[in-house]
Design an enzyme around this catalytic site. Structure first.
Site, PDB file in Angstrom:
ATOM      1  N   GLU A  68      -0.261  -6.855   8.616  1.00  0.00           N
ATOM      2  CA  GLU A  68       0.088  -5.427   8.518  1.00  0.00           C
ATOM      3  C   GLU A  68       1.240  -5.180   7.549  1.00  0.00           C
ATOM      4  OE1 GLU A  68      -1.550  -2.675   9.755  1.00  0.00           O
ATOM      5  OE2 GLU A  68      -3.009  -4.281   9.999  1.00  0.00           O
ATOM      6  N   ARG A  79      -0.699  -8.702 -21.149  1.00  0.00           N
ATOM      7  CA  ARG A  79      -1.460  -8.345 -22.347  1.00  0.00           C
ATOM      8  C   ARG A  79      -0.674  -7.439 -23.286  1.00  0.00           C
ATOM      9  NH1 ARG A  79      -3.756  -3.478 -22.415  1.00  0.00           N
ATOM     10  NH2 ARG A  79      -5.529  -3.954 -23.763  1.00  0.00           N
ATOM     11  N   ASP A 110      -6.438   0.039 -29.027  1.00  0.00           N
ATOM     12  CA  ASP A 110      -7.229   0.453 -27.869  1.00  0.00           C
ATOM     13  C   ASP A 110      -6.772   1.817 -27.343  1.00  0.00           C
ATOM     14  OD1 ASP A 110      -5.589   0.355 -25.546  1.00  0.00           O
ATOM     15  OD2 ASP A 110      -5.956  -1.785 -25.282  1.00  0.00           O
ATOM     16  N   PRO A 141       0.820  -1.218   0.000  1.00  0.00           N
ATOM     17  CA  PRO A 141       0.000   0.000   0.000  1.00  0.00           C
ATOM     18  C   PRO A 141       0.857   1.274   0.000  1.00  0.00           C
ATOM     19  CG  PRO A 141      -0.524  -1.388   1.923  1.00  0.00           C
ATOM     20  CD  PRO A 141       0.599  -2.048   1.195  1.00  0.00           C
TER      21      PRO A 141
HETATM   22  C1  21W Z   1      -3.390  -2.705   3.689  1.00  0.00           C
HETATM   23  C2  21W Z   1      -1.789  -4.061   4.826  1.00  0.00           C
HETATM   24  C3  21W Z   1      -3.194  -1.697   4.640  1.00  0.00           C
HETATM   25  C4  21W Z   1      -1.603  -3.067   5.771  1.00  0.00           C
HETATM   26  C5  21W Z   1      -5.472   2.135   7.384  1.00  0.00           C
HETATM   27  C6  21W Z   1      -6.623   1.412   7.584  1.00  0.00           C
HETATM   28  C7  21W Z   1      -0.676  -4.465  -1.627  1.00  0.00           C
HETATM   29  C8  21W Z   1      -2.448  -2.990  -1.320  1.00  0.00           C
HETATM   30  C9  21W Z   1      -1.689  -4.079  -0.766  1.00  0.00           C
HETATM   31  C10 21W Z   1      -2.688  -3.892   3.794  1.00  0.00           C
HETATM   32  C11 21W Z   1      -2.307  -1.877   5.687  1.00  0.00           C
HETATM   33  C12 21W Z   1      -1.964  -2.613  -2.587  1.00  0.00           C
HETATM   34  C13 21W Z   1      -4.925   0.097   7.789  1.00  0.00           C
HETATM   35  C14 21W Z   1      -3.526  -0.941  -2.865  1.00  0.00           C
HETATM   36  C15 21W Z   1      -3.573  -2.230  -0.838  1.00  0.00           C
HETATM   37  C16 21W Z   1      -1.819  -4.774   0.533  1.00  0.00           C
HETATM   38  C17 21W Z   1      -2.870  -4.955   2.742  1.00  0.00           C
HETATM   39  C18 21W Z   1      -2.091  -0.800   6.717  1.00  0.00           C
HETATM   40  C19 21W Z   1      -4.161  -1.180   7.965  1.00  0.00           C
HETATM   41  N1  21W Z   1      -4.467   1.277   7.524  1.00  0.00           N
HETATM   42  N2  21W Z   1      -2.489  -1.598  -3.357  1.00  0.00           N
HETATM   43  N3  21W Z   1      -6.249   0.150   7.842  1.00  0.00           N
HETATM   44  N4  21W Z   1      -4.051  -1.241  -1.641  1.00  0.00           N
HETATM   45  N5  21W Z   1      -2.780  -4.413   1.404  1.00  0.00           N
HETATM   46  N6  21W Z   1      -2.731  -1.041   7.969  1.00  0.00           N
HETATM   47  O1  21W Z   1      -4.104  -2.450   0.244  1.00  0.00           O
HETATM   48  O2  21W Z   1      -1.050  -5.647   0.837  1.00  0.00           O
HETATM   49  S1  21W Z   1      -0.613  -3.568  -3.037  1.00  0.00           S
END
Ligand code: 21W
Length: 215
Positions: free
Chosen positions: A115, A153, A168, A87
């Site tokens: 996490e 793709r 496309d 994330p």
């Molecule tokens: C998501 C783990 C958030 C830890 C705020 C509210 C990989 C992902 C992921 C994850 C947290 C991607 C929290 C877009 C994604 C992924 C799991 C932080 C929890 N924070 N691209 N809750 N979104 N997500 N702690 O979530 O592993 S690429």
């Protein structure tokens, strides 16, 4: 293109990659997808892959030993960069996808759960972190599937003439471009008619109509 995917849920990938365009790309040996179960590398007696965070706080963290051993093993099979689906990563875009597709013949995708992963793995074994958008998911598996799909793709011959990306609107420019409305049979559906010009056979008029109706 060879993809090696590190995950604690390898089964998630089976159904998506066994359908349609990616299935055909695998059969034609244009792509290879190998999943690796991180849990199998755990030396813990209960095959644990997570642990409590130092410093306290909510949730669990993926412990470094299984990740380290899994990545070191996969590095003997795949010489490409280790991309951690995260994330906190750079948000994926079509231009990033084009870069991956043209720059590499092999890519390693690391999927986190809980996490996230121990920071020492990020510091030493991860080459790049990629997010798929500004929203919260439960793990990196769907993002890894998005990477495989979007990169594959673009490989010549993965798309048939039917789905060719050369025409496309996405590959013509870097960002979202407008598209004209699409219609197929029947000519009348629940009382709604297809614009008459589209079945006129007048290609000049069809082009004009499509230009005027971009959405
Ligand atoms: C998501 C783990 C958030 C830890 C705020 C509210 C990989 C992902 C992921 C994850 C947290 C991607 C929290 C877009 C994604 C992924 C799991 C932080 C929890 N924070 N691209 N809750 N979104 N997500 N702690 O979530 O592993 S690429």
């Amino acid at each position: 293109m060879r993809f090696d995917i590190l995950t604690i849920f390898p089964e998630i990938f089976n159904s998506y990659f066994e359908e349609s365009i990616l299935k055909r790309a695998k059969e034609k040996n244009l792509i290879e997808i190998h999943t690796h179960d991180i849990r199998k590398f755990s030396k813990d007696k209960h095959k644990k892959v997570d642990d409590m965070p130092f410093g306290g706080g909510a949730g669990m963290v993926m412990t470094p030993q299984p990740l380290y051993d899994a990545i070191e093993h996969v590095k003997t099979l795949n010489k490409g960069p280790v991309i951690y689906m995260s994330p906190q990563g750079k948000v994926l875009s079509q231009s990033k996808v084009e870069k991956f597709s043209s720059k590499y013949k092999e890519i390693i995708l690391l999927c986190g759960r809980y996490e996230g992963i121990d920071q020492r793995i990020r510091d030493t074994l991860v080459d790049e972190e990629i997010s798929v958008g500004k929203y919260v998911l439960t793990g990196g598996e769907l993002p890894a599937m998005i990477m495989v799909d979007a990169i594959s793709r673009l490989i010549p011959e993965v798309l048939g003439k039917q789905e060719s990306h050369l025409e496309d609107s996405f590959s013509l420019s870097l960002d979202r471009k407008k598209e004209y409305p699409h219609y197929t049979r029947p000519a009348v559906f629940k009382g709604m008619k297809v614009p008459e010009v589209l079945s006129s056979g007048n290609h000049k008029e069809i082009e004009k109509w499509r230009k005027k109706n971009l959405k």
